[in-house]
Motif scaffolding. Structure first.
Motif, PDB file in Angstrom:
ATOM      1  N   UNK A  89       0.817  -1.219   0.000  1.00  0.00           N
ATOM      2  CA  UNK A  89       0.000   0.000   0.000  1.00  0.00           C
ATOM      3  C   UNK A  89       0.846   1.262   0.000  1.00  0.00           C
ATOM      4  N   UNK A  90       2.103   1.153   0.414  1.00  0.00           N
ATOM      5  CA  UNK A  90       2.981   2.324   0.457  1.00  0.00           C
ATOM      6  C   UNK A  90       4.061   2.271  -0.619  1.00  0.00           C
ATOM      7  N   UNK A  91       3.954   1.313  -1.542  1.00  0.00           N
ATOM      8  CA  UNK A  91       4.972   1.146  -2.577  1.00  0.00           C
ATOM      9  C   UNK A  91       4.599   1.868  -3.868  1.00  0.00           C
ATOM     10  N   UNK A  92       5.583   2.206  -4.703  1.00  0.00           N
ATOM     11  CA  UNK A  92       5.289   2.699  -6.051  1.00  0.00           C
ATOM     12  C   UNK A  92       4.517   1.638  -6.827  1.00  0.00           C
ATOM     13  N   UNK A  93       3.752   2.042  -7.848  1.00  0.00           N
ATOM     14  CA  UNK A  93       2.876   1.097  -8.555  1.00  0.00           C
ATOM     15  C   UNK A  93       3.549  -0.174  -9.045  1.00  0.00           C
ATOM     16  N   UNK A  94       4.685  -0.056  -9.720  1.00  0.00           N
ATOM     17  CA  UNK A  94       5.348  -1.239 -10.252  1.00  0.00           C
ATOM     18  C   UNK A  94       5.781  -2.210  -9.177  1.00  0.00           C
ATOM     19  N   UNK A  95       6.346  -1.683  -8.094  1.00  0.00           N
ATOM     20  CA  UNK A  95       6.791  -2.534  -6.994  1.00  0.00           C
ATOM     21  C   UNK A  95       5.603  -3.164  -6.287  1.00  0.00           C
TER      22      UNK A  95
END
Length: 334
Positions: free
Chosen positions: A232-238
């Motif tokens: 939920x706190x990651x960049x979209x790709x990750x």
């Protein structure tokens, strides 16, 4: 596939809005809830914004009040909570009331839930239909729950089945294994926690109409729930890579989840049975469009492809049927 259309729109078409009795709403207001008032700084339609979180007209975690207020339950890191969101359109503000151990958490997250992190001003319509749909819905923002598993589970249930089948399974499972929602007694339930999902026996999945492949995916996800919540706190790709590391979760499921948990405006859904044809027909008159054609049509909206697709769906321009509906089944009867 299930979950493709805005839940509120579909429920309204079916006459599925379930009203919250006025007497109970009054009791809720006097029930010692925590509350918060937030100024969104522009048009905001809570029902339209939170609509994608509703899984069918009988969703035991979501309710639309007769006054237009939105009730939803959630399981926060601090415990279960019930949230009521109502809009004061004259003052341009939104009020949130919450009950339960997670009330403080859910009120802190209220702006994000209602699209505070979303910037609809950067969206530029490139098609006449998208422009008209956008103009008619100035209060649409993209929600962000900040919670992955509670969005992921119903999304997995929607894999490869009709919406009605998925919604039926969701209702059965939440009512059987969830818990009564805190606050006013509206018949709502809170979703099970990760441990409970992992412990649901095989016959209960079967009774709810869920096949072994989908149930196994949910159990695997529940066992690594703490790692998934980090997405939920990651960049979209990750974030997508983290979800898709779980066997049974592919691009379709990760996109549908991140649209809601992360508020990702560019998480376009691929691998869907209906979406490419709807986008192709609405924007180019091509009902036989596949994922490649859909992505080409949405290319001008790079960074905002999910919002563009949602506006197309809300416009309601779908190709006329030329084949029977997808076969509906209920394995619980076998």
């Amino acid at each position: 596939m299930a979950g493709r259309f805005d839940p509120l729109t579909r429920a309204a078409v079916r006459g599925g809005r379930t009203g919250v009795p006025a007497a109970r709403q009054a009791a809720a207001a006097a029930g010692g809830a925590l509350s918060r008032v937030w100024d969104p700084g522009g048009p905001l339609d809570p029902g339209l914004t939170l609509g994608p979180l509703r899984r069918g007209p009988g969703d035991p975690t979501f309710r639309i009040g007769e006054d237009g207020s939105v009730w939803r339950t959630t399981r926060t890191p601090q415990g279960p909570a019930t949230l009521r969101v109502s809009a004061d359109r004259s003052a341009g503000r939104v009020k949130g009331e919450a009950w339960g151990p997670g009330a403080g958490w859910v009120l802190d997250a209220l702006p994000a839930l209602l699209g505070a992190g979303d910037d609809p001003g950067v969206f530029v319509p490139r098609h006449r239909l998208v422009h008209e749909s956008h103009r008619r819905r100035p209060g649409l923002r993209l929600t962000r729950t900040g919670l992955v598993l509670e969005v992921l589970v119903p999304t997995v249930l929607e894999q490869k089945v009709t919406a009605d089948e998925a919604y039926r399974s969701w209702r059965r499972l939440v009512r059987a294994h969830g818990e009564a929602a805190p606050g006013p007694d509206l018949g709502l339930c809170v979703v099970p926690d990760a441990r409970t999902w992992a412990m649901v026996p095989s016959w209960e999945w079967h009774r709810a109409g869920v096949d072994g492949k989908r149930s196994a995916t949910i159990v695997r996800a529940a066992r690594v729930a703490a790692r998934l919540e980090e997405a939920a706190a990651m960049p979209p790709g990750e974030a997508a890579a983290r979800l898709e590391a779980v066997p049974g979760i592919g691009p379709w499921t990760s996109a549908e989840t991140l649209q809601r948990s992360n508020g990702d405006p560019d998480a376009v859904t691929t691998g869907d049975l209906h979406l490419p044809g709807i986008i192709g027909y609405a924007l180019a008159g091509n009902r036989d469009a596949d994922d490649a054609v859909m992505l080409e049509l949405l290319a001008p909206y790079a960074g905002q492809r999910h919002r563009a697709a949602r506006l197309v769906l809300l416009a309601g321009r779908t190709p006329p049927r030329r084949a029977p509906r997808m076969y509906r089944s209920d394995i619980s009867l076998i």
